[in-house]
Design a protein around this motif. Sequence first.
Motif, PDB file in Angstrom:
ATOM      1  N   MET A   1       0.827  -1.193   0.000  1.00  0.00           N
ATOM      2  CA  MET A   1       0.000   0.000   0.000  1.00  0.00           C
ATOM      3  C   MET A   1       0.868   1.251   0.000  1.00  0.00           C
ATOM      4  O   MET A   1       1.910   1.293   0.650  1.00  0.00           O
ATOM      5  CB  MET A   1      -0.888  -0.011   1.253  1.00  0.00           C
ATOM      6  N   ARG A   2       0.417   2.254  -0.751  1.00  0.00           N
ATOM      7  CA  ARG A   2       1.132   3.540  -0.808  1.00  0.00           C
ATOM      8  C   ARG A   2       0.280   4.592  -0.104  1.00  0.00           C
ATOM      9  O   ARG A   2      -0.935   4.633  -0.268  1.00  0.00           O
ATOM     10  CB  ARG A   2       1.375   3.930  -2.260  1.00  0.00           C
ATOM     11  N   VAL A   3       0.921   5.458   0.674  1.00  0.00           N
ATOM     12  CA  VAL A   3       0.172   6.476   1.405  1.00  0.00           C
ATOM     13  C   VAL A   3       1.044   7.707   1.660  1.00  0.00           C
ATOM     14  O   VAL A   3       2.262   7.586   1.808  1.00  0.00           O
ATOM     15  CB  VAL A   3      -0.350   5.905   2.749  1.00  0.00           C
ATOM     16  N   VAL A   4       0.393   8.884   1.683  1.00  0.00           N
ATOM     17  CA  VAL A   4       1.041  10.114   2.126  1.00  0.00           C
ATOM     18  C   VAL A   4       0.487  10.441   3.506  1.00  0.00           C
ATOM     19  O   VAL A   4      -0.730  10.508   3.696  1.00  0.00           O
ATOM     20  CB  VAL A   4       0.776  11.288   1.166  1.00  0.00           C
ATOM     21  N   LYS A   5       1.373  10.616   4.480  1.00  0.00           N
ATOM     22  CA  LYS A   5       0.965  10.971   5.839  1.00  0.00           C
ATOM     23  C   LYS A   5       1.513  12.355   6.163  1.00  0.00           C
ATOM     24  O   LYS A   5       2.692  12.625   5.936  1.00  0.00           O
ATOM     25  CB  LYS A   5       1.514   9.973   6.870  1.00  0.00           C
ATOM     26  N   LYS A   6       0.657  13.220   6.678  1.00  0.00           N
ATOM     27  CA  LYS A   6       1.103  14.566   7.061  1.00  0.00           C
ATOM     28  C   LYS A   6       0.976  14.773   8.556  1.00  0.00           C
ATOM     29  O   LYS A   6      -0.046  14.429   9.155  1.00  0.00           O
ATOM     30  CB  LYS A   6       0.284  15.616   6.306  1.00  0.00           C
ATOM     31  N   PHE A   7       2.015  15.324   9.169  1.00  0.00           N
ATOM     32  CA  PHE A   7       2.009  15.609  10.595  1.00  0.00           C
ATOM     33  C   PHE A   7       2.185  17.107  10.814  1.00  0.00           C
ATOM     34  O   PHE A   7       3.139  17.710  10.312  1.00  0.00           O
ATOM     35  CB  PHE A   7       3.129  14.830  11.302  1.00  0.00           C
ATOM     36  N   GLY A   8       1.256  17.688  11.573  1.00  0.00           N
ATOM     37  CA  GLY A   8       1.288  19.125  11.820  1.00  0.00           C
ATOM     38  C   GLY A   8       2.316  19.524  12.861  1.00  0.00           C
ATOM     39  O   GLY A   8       2.973  18.676  13.485  1.00  0.00           O
ATOM     40  N   GLY A   9       2.421  20.831  13.063  1.00  0.00           N
ATOM     41  CA  GLY A   9       3.436  21.379  13.966  1.00  0.00           C
ATOM     42  C   GLY A   9       3.337  20.887  15.388  1.00  0.00           C
ATOM     43  O   GLY A   9       4.354  20.609  16.043  1.00  0.00           O
ATOM     44  N   SER A  10       2.104  20.731  15.906  1.00  0.00           N
ATOM     45  CA  SER A  10       1.945  20.252  17.283  1.00  0.00           C
ATOM     46  C   SER A  10       2.355  18.788  17.409  1.00  0.00           C
ATOM     47  O   SER A  10       2.785  18.341  18.472  1.00  0.00           O
ATOM     48  CB  SER A  10       0.492  20.424  17.742  1.00  0.00           C
ATOM     49  N   SER A  11       2.251  18.041  16.304  1.00  0.00           N
ATOM     50  CA  SER A  11       2.601  16.610  16.324  1.00  0.00           C
ATOM     51  C   SER A  11       4.105  16.384  16.353  1.00  0.00           C
ATOM     52  O   SER A  11       4.569  15.329  16.784  1.00  0.00           O
ATOM     53  CB  SER A  11       2.003  15.909  15.092  1.00  0.00           C
ATOM     54  N   VAL A  12       4.870  17.368  15.862  1.00  0.00           N
ATOM     55  CA  VAL A  12       6.341  17.236  15.824  1.00  0.00           C
ATOM     56  C   VAL A  12       7.001  18.326  16.669  1.00  0.00           C
ATOM     57  O   VAL A  12       8.117  18.749  16.400  1.00  0.00           O
ATOM     58  CB  VAL A  12       6.869  17.281  14.367  1.00  0.00           C
ATOM     59  N   ALA A  13       6.289  18.772  17.707  1.00  0.00           N
ATOM     60  CA  ALA A  13       6.745  19.929  18.483  1.00  0.00           C
ATOM     61  C   ALA A  13       8.018  19.661  19.292  1.00  0.00           C
ATOM     62  O   ALA A  13       8.761  20.587  19.619  1.00  0.00           O
ATOM     63  CB  ALA A  13       5.629  20.404  19.409  1.00  0.00           C
ATOM     64  N   THR A  14       8.270  18.391  19.629  1.00  0.00           N
ATOM     65  CA  THR A  14       9.456  18.040  20.419  1.00  0.00           C
ATOM     66  C   THR A  14      10.162  16.842  19.784  1.00  0.00           C
ATOM     67  O   THR A  14       9.550  16.090  19.015  1.00  0.00           O
ATOM     68  CB  THR A  14       9.071  17.672  21.873  1.00  0.00           C
ATOM     69  N   THR A  15      11.408  16.649  20.155  1.00  0.00           N
ATOM     70  CA  THR A  15      12.145  15.494  19.629  1.00  0.00           C
ATOM     71  C   THR A  15      11.530  14.193  20.129  1.00  0.00           C
ATOM     72  O   THR A  15      11.559  13.176  19.437  1.00  0.00           O
ATOM     73  CB  THR A  15      13.632  15.560  20.029  1.00  0.00           C
ATOM     74  N   GLU A  16      10.950  14.216  21.327  1.00  0.00           N
ATOM     75  CA  GLU A  16      10.301  13.013  21.860  1.00  0.00           C
ATOM     76  C   GLU A  16       9.100  12.631  20.986  1.00  0.00           C
ATOM     77  O   GLU A  16       8.885  11.455  20.680  1.00  0.00           O
ATOM     78  CB  GLU A  16       9.854  13.260  23.308  1.00  0.00           C
ATOM     79  N   LYS A  17       8.316  13.625  20.584  1.00  0.00           N
ATOM     80  CA  LYS A  17       7.172  13.363  19.712  1.00  0.00           C
ATOM     81  C   LYS A  17       7.638  12.845  18.353  1.00  0.00           C
ATOM     82  O   LYS A  17       7.021  11.943  17.773  1.00  0.00           O
ATOM     83  CB  LYS A  17       6.341  14.635  19.536  1.00  0.00           C
ATOM     84  N   ILE A  18       8.724  13.402  17.850  1.00  0.00           N
ATOM     85  CA  ILE A  18       9.262  12.949  16.565  1.00  0.00           C
ATOM     86  C   ILE A  18       9.701  11.484  16.660  1.00  0.00           C
ATOM     87  O   ILE A  18       9.448  10.679  15.757  1.00  0.00           O
ATOM     88  CB  ILE A  18      10.432  13.858  16.122  1.00  0.00           C
ATOM     89  N   LYS A  19      10.332  11.123  17.760  1.00  0.00           N
ATOM     90  CA  LYS A  19      10.754   9.725  17.961  1.00  0.00           C
ATOM     91  C   LYS A  19       9.551   8.790  17.995  1.00  0.00           C
ATOM     92  O   LYS A  19       9.584   7.693  17.419  1.00  0.00           O
ATOM     93  CB  LYS A  19      11.550   9.602  19.269  1.00  0.00           C
ATOM     94  N   ASN A  20       8.491   9.208  18.673  1.00  0.00           N
ATOM     95  CA  ASN A  20       7.291   8.375  18.766  1.00  0.00           C
ATOM     96  C   ASN A  20       6.624   8.197  17.398  1.00  0.00           C
ATOM     97  O   ASN A  20       6.139   7.106  17.065  1.00  0.00           O
ATOM     98  CB  ASN A  20       6.301   8.987  19.756  1.00  0.00           C
ATOM     99  N   ILE A  21       6.596   9.269  16.606  1.00  0.00           N
ATOM    100  CA  ILE A  21       6.033   9.178  15.255  1.00  0.00           C
ATOM    101  C   ILE A  21       6.872   8.216  14.408  1.00  0.00           C
ATOM    102  O   ILE A  21       6.339   7.393  13.654  1.00  0.00           O
ATOM    103  CB  ILE A  21       5.967  10.573  14.600  1.00  0.00           C
ATOM    104  N   ALA A  22       8.192   8.313  14.551  1.00  0.00           N
ATOM    105  CA  ALA A  22       9.086   7.427  13.792  1.00  0.00           C
ATOM    106  C   ALA A  22       8.820   5.960  14.132  1.00  0.00           C
ATOM    107  O   ALA A  22       8.802   5.101  13.243  1.00  0.00           O
ATOM    108  CB  ALA A  22      10.537   7.795  14.088  1.00  0.00           C
ATOM    109  N   LYS A  23       8.605   5.665  15.411  1.00  0.00           N
ATOM    110  CA  LYS A  23       8.294   4.285  15.824  1.00  0.00           C
ATOM    111  C   LYS A  23       7.022   3.793  15.142  1.00  0.00           C
ATOM    112  O   LYS A  23       6.940   2.643  14.696  1.00  0.00           O
ATOM    113  CB  LYS A  23       8.130   4.210  17.349  1.00  0.00           C
ATOM    114  N   ASP A  24       6.016   4.674  15.051  1.00  0.00           N
ATOM    115  CA  ASP A  24       4.743   4.296  14.440  1.00  0.00           C
ATOM    116  C   ASP A  24       4.891   4.101  12.928  1.00  0.00           C
ATOM    117  O   ASP A  24       4.367   3.139  12.355  1.00  0.00           O
ATOM    118  CB  ASP A  24       3.689   5.371  14.742  1.00  0.00           C
ATOM    119  N   ILE A  25       5.602   5.015  12.279  1.00  0.00           N
ATOM    120  CA  ILE A  25       5.805   4.914  10.824  1.00  0.00           C
ATOM    121  C   ILE A  25       6.601   3.652  10.488  1.00  0.00           C
ATOM    122  O   ILE A  25       6.368   3.009   9.454  1.00  0.00           O
ATOM    123  CB  ILE A  25       6.530   6.170  10.287  1.00  0.00           C
TER     124      ILE A  25
END
Length: 400
Positions: free
Chosen positions: A1-25
């Motif tokens: 499956m192909r998909v485009v996922k967009k994350f807004g500013g509040s979703s990537v506001a900290t490095t901890e949030k970025i790490k958590n998003i990376a785990k999910d992706i």
Amino acid sequence: MRVVKKFGGSSVATTEKIKNIAKDIAKNYKHGDEVVIVVSAMGKTTDELIKLAKEISKTPDVRELDSLLSIGEQQSISLLSMALKEEGCKAISLTGAQAGIKTGGVHTKNKIESIKADRIENHLQNGEIVIVAGFQGVNENGDITTLGRGGSDTSAVALAAALKCECEIYTDVTGIYGVDPRVYVNAKKLDKISYEEMMEMANLGAGVMETRAVEIGKKYGVRIYVGQTLGVETGTYICDNSEIIEKKAVTGISINKNVIMVNLENFSAIPKNVATIFNNLAEHSINVDMISQNEVENVKGSIGFTCPLTDEHFLNNSLKDIKKHIPEIELTKRTGVIKISLVGIGMISNFGVAAKVFEVLSDIDAQFYQCTTSEISISLIIKESDAVKVVERLAQVFSI
């Protein structure tokens, strides 16, 4: 499956949030999905960059401002790419220009003209997650450009159109509600909403999605999912009207507080004078919204219109000019008002919606100053102090 996922500013506001998003992706990646990620700048980074620019100049050069603002997204894509590599994924970050996003128009408010997705396709074929900077592109002169507020949504949907896949928008809300839950606590989350309804609600003041993003989705048939970042609740799909089985008379209510109302009275409302008024407003870059005019035949007439409260300074200058051209005109401004708009594609086939709206206003003794309609919407200007009771009652009556 192909998909485009967009994350807004509040979703990537900290490095901890970025790490958590990376785990999910990484779960998608290891499942074999082709993933393109679009990200905004971290938290309030864009606002902070604008503040820095205005410490240098009250009116920063727009080309240089675009170059400065693009830094925010470039920071996000690099950090997310690093985080994904830490999760064992192959990943690469691309600026808007590197991703082939061509734009046109004026700096700080460019529009996407085309996307040459060859480089993204090559990276996907190579088994890489592609992280693209939202909100930006490159113009015909090779200059960095930005797309204005909400531009990352537009970037994501446009990329999904170019890559022929769905688009998922992740933010800090669990989906799209029929009415703002902060105003009406019993607001219902929508499973689906049509492109037309979402565009109308966005145009009328709902801030969930950027209008241009929804327009692109409709034009190219891109289903758009809006949900909470790393949330467990199901969000909302913005899709073709044919997918929606139950077409309610009213799907949602938008609330716009950024409103000022102007009345122009005691002048001959002949076409020449009306043209003078609205040409002058346009010259002062006033974004006129609701317009009403009584029927006149060679008698003193009146016109009412609304515009953003944030344009009041420009409006004042325009009204002074109008008075010079039409000395007899009487000008009054009304602040402390709010625009309530009911939206629903079901209005086309359901009768009596307007009657119910005015019945509600009568029952709770709420005055309205102006009313306009479209095929799928009814908009009212009311006192800001009446907003909560009007919205609550309308939401109850129409089961929103």
